[in-house]
Motif scaffolding. Structure first.
Motif, short mmCIF file in Angstrom:
data_model
loop_
_atom_site.label_atom_id
_atom_site.label_comp_id
_atom_site.label_asym_id
_atom_site.label_seq_id
_atom_site.Cartn_x
_atom_site.Cartn_y
_atom_site.Cartn_z
N THR A 2 0.86 -1.19 0.00
CA THR A 2 0.00 0.00 0.00
C THR A 2 0.89 1.23 0.00
N PHE A 211 -5.91 11.08 1.47
CA PHE A 211 -6.63 9.87 1.89
C PHE A 211 -7.27 9.23 0.66
N ARG A 212 -7.90 10.08 -0.15
CA ARG A 212 -8.55 9.61 -1.37
C ARG A 212 -7.53 8.89 -2.27
N THR A 214 -4.66 7.55 -1.45
CA THR A 214 -4.16 6.33 -0.80
C THR A 214 -5.17 5.20 -0.96
N LYS A 215 -6.45 5.52 -0.71
CA LYS A 215 -7.49 4.47 -0.77
C LYS A 215 -7.66 3.97 -2.19
N GLU A 218 -5.04 1.52 -2.81
CA GLU A 218 -5.30 0.28 -2.07
C GLU A 218 -6.39 -0.55 -2.73
N ILE A 219 -7.46 0.12 -3.19
CA ILE A 219 -8.57 -0.60 -3.83
C ILE A 219 -8.07 -1.29 -5.09
N PRO A 373 -13.51 0.67 2.12
CA PRO A 373 -12.48 1.72 2.20
C PRO A 373 -12.72 2.75 3.30
#
Ligand SMILES: Nc1ncnc2c1ncn2[C@@H]1O[C@H](COP(=O)(O)OP(=O)(O)OP(=O)(O)O)[C@@H](O)[C@H]1O
Ligand SMILES: O=c1[nH]c(=O)c2[nH+]cn([C@@H]3O[C@H](COP(=O)(O)O)[C@@H](O)[C@H]3O)c2[nH]1
Ligand SMILES: NC(=O)CC[C@H](N)C(=O)O
Ligand SMILES: [Mg+2]
Length: 523
Positions: A2, A211-212, A214-215, A218-219, A373
């Motif tokens: 990640t 944050f957006r 990063t997520k 990750e997704i 998420p």
């Protein structure tokens, strides 16, 4: 792998109910953080290379054999450490000091509001607290430090905790007995910001935009080229989750709106038209009222209702997954409060309050893997992320509505007839709230239909009908809530309209219970 910012804080979780609030305060200070259970802290440390560590509280007791410890390597890494409550106690013990259980010192603990006095300057207090000042804090401990470890000194003290704050400025280790992460410690957020910024030297420039990003990364990593079904309810959480996931994986996503017959008046049509009007994301509208209502017949226990609904949601999602040729993942807009009330975050000893349908209500057997998420976030942070993603205010500002819908607002047996009665009363209540311009001042408002009949007199005739309860609360995150103080004229007007316009209700009452001790929903 990640992605994550290099400027981060590692939070070591020992199972406190409020560990997520520490993460939240760190985020509020503009710093990225991750929580790792103490058993996985060493690996997280190696991966993240954080600039500081926070040790959480715990229901455990340091003097007890087998109670959790932090990996010793963390104390040798040369970076700042802040120990909170159990975190202070465990750090003290691991560095050579002494902690004694409440029952041994015979002094009992401190629970709730306490006052401490600042006795020495400390980097945590910079620009905030001066020597000699008294400050309100929130305590929750039975054990206490009775001898600090070499290198530490006392910088603040309270009646019940002589070692309320201890510091080793050379090593930049700090131990505090109170909880700075809860709102009842008024300066707590600033103390945490002092730790992350002054002590750890972090800039505080981390944002929801990051944050957006990063997520999304990750997704993509989790899903690969698999297909995802996303449960979309029209609520803010699933709308934000769907838009975020769509940004990550585009056409691999299909949304499913489960119309279980337990929605509010006109809601199903509104959700579908609003979502289809705003987004080009495939949305399946499943009408499964019969399936849910027949399964709920004669079910009166709140947990049994929740478990049935959780399982039936999954049955419907699995059918839809088949319909699109198979899906490997189920996405939900699960938030942190759903998780902590349903199960313990670390699998530790926190208790189940109620099984939120999307967490504790899930069946044991699940074919799809979960994509969640928003699992670490609180509602107001999700709203901020929604605004960051450009969601229409009609989604972002909506009051929450629970997945099990009206089923948990009809104590006792749920029937179509009772759902219809409740829908009418609820619509009147919300219409009056909107007309009075109060919708945005209230966190959540709804009517409940009680399984109690009372006698009334209408048009000189006797009535024997159900009681309707009205609920309205203010909150920031749903974890605690206060009663909304309507004026009496407003409530009288709503009560009159409901009794006059809704057949089946002849009495209206207002719920004056905060959370705790109540919960927001009645079941
Ligand atoms: N009727 C529904 N159809 C499909 N999925 C649903 C439905 N109700 C709930 N869910 C799923 O369960 C999750 C949790 O529900 P919850 O009510 O907490 O969130 P929400 O509805 O997205 O937002 P809000 O809290 O604002 O109501 C949702 O995010 C969604 O994924
Ligand atoms: O999606 C959901 N599934 C559930 O099973 C569930 N139970 C409660 N809630 C919502 O959570 C918040 C806190 O509710 P309580 O104080 O009743 O626990 C409030 O906003 C509730 O409406 C749920 N949401
Ligand atoms: N809140 C806490 O971390 C409590 C720590 C420990 N269980 C005590 O009672 O002192
Ligand atoms: Mg909802």
């Amino acid at each position: 792998m990640t992605i994550q910012p290099s400027d981060s804080i590692l939070i070591v979780d020992f199972g406190s109910q409020v560990t997520q609030l520490i993460a939240r305060r760190v985020r509020e200070a503009g710093v990225y953080s991750e929580i790792a259970p103490y058993t996985m802290a060493e690996a997280a440390f190696a991966r993240m290379k954080p600039k500081g560590i926070i040790l959480s509280g715990s229901p455990a007791s340091v003097p007890d054999a087998g109670s959790p410890r932090a990996p010793q390597a963390l104390f040798e890494a040369g970076i700042p450490i802040l120990g909170i409550c159990y975190g202070q106690q465990v750090m003290t013990e691991q560095l050579g000091g002494e902690v004694r259980p409440g029952h041994e010192t015979g002094e009992g603990g401190e629970f709730g509001r306490a006052f401490l006095t600042v006795t020495q300057p400390c980097a945590l207090f910079d620009g905030l607290w001066e020597v000699g000042e008294r400050h309100q804090v929130w305590m929750s401990h039975g054990d206490k430090v009775t001898q600090f470890a070499p290198g530490f000194e006392i910088v603040a003290t309270s009646d019940g905790a002589p070692f309320a704050v201890i510091a080793d400025e050379a090593r930049r280790f700090y131990g505090i007995q109170f909880h700075p992460e809860v709102v009842h410690t008024p300066d707590g957020a600033k103390l945490i910001a002092n730790f992350t910024r002054h002590v750890c030297g972090l800039a505080g420039d981390w944002t929801m935009a990051e944050f957006r990003a990063t997520k999304i990364a990750e997704i993509r990593e989790q899903v690969g080229d698999g297909k995802v079904i996303c449960g979309l309810s029209g609520g803010v959480d699933s709308a934000v989750a769907a838009v975020l996931i769509h940004e990550a994986i585009g056409e691999q996503l299909t949304c499913v709106f489960v119309d279980h017959g337990l929605m509010r008046q006109g809601e199903a049509e509104q959700v579908v038209s609003l979502f289809k009007g705003s987004y080009n994301i495939p949305l399946v509208h499943r009408d499964v009222e019969e399936l849910f209502l027949s399964g709920l017949a004669e079910v009166t226990d709140p947990e049994a209702k929740r478990k049935f609904i959780g399982k039936t949601f999954i049955d419907v999602f699995e059918e839809e997954a088949k319909a699109i040729g198979g899906a490997d993942f189920l996405a939900q807009g699960t938030l942190y409060p759903d998780v902590i009330e349903s199960v313990s975050f670390t699998g530790g000893p926190s208790v189940t309050i109620k099984s939120h349908h999307n967490v504790g209500g899930l069946p044991a057997r699940m074919n799809m893997k979960l994509v969640e998420p928003l699992r670490e976030l609180f509602k107001d942070e999700v709203r901020e992320l929604g605004r960051e993603l450009g969601l229409p205010e009609a989604f972002v500002g909506r009051h929450p509505f629970p997945g099990p819908g009206l089923a948990i607002r009809i104590p006792g047996e749920v029937t179509k007839e009772r759902c219809d009665i409740l829908r009418k009363a609820d619509a009147i209540y919300l219409e009056e709230i909107r007309n009075a311009g109060l919708y945005d001042a209230i966190w959540q408002a709804f009517a409940v239909l009680l399984p109690v009949k009372t006698v009334g007199v209408m048009g000189d005739a006797r009535t024997y009908d159900s009681v309707c309860g009205l609920r309205a609360v203010t909150s920031t995150d749903g974890m605690t809530a206060d009663v909304y103080p309507f004026d009496a004229t407003f409530l009288t007007n709503v009560a009159t309209r409901i009794v006059n316009e809704v057949r089946g209700i002849n009495r209206v009452v207002y719920d004056y219970t905060s959370k705790p001790p109540g919960t927001i929903e009645w079941e």
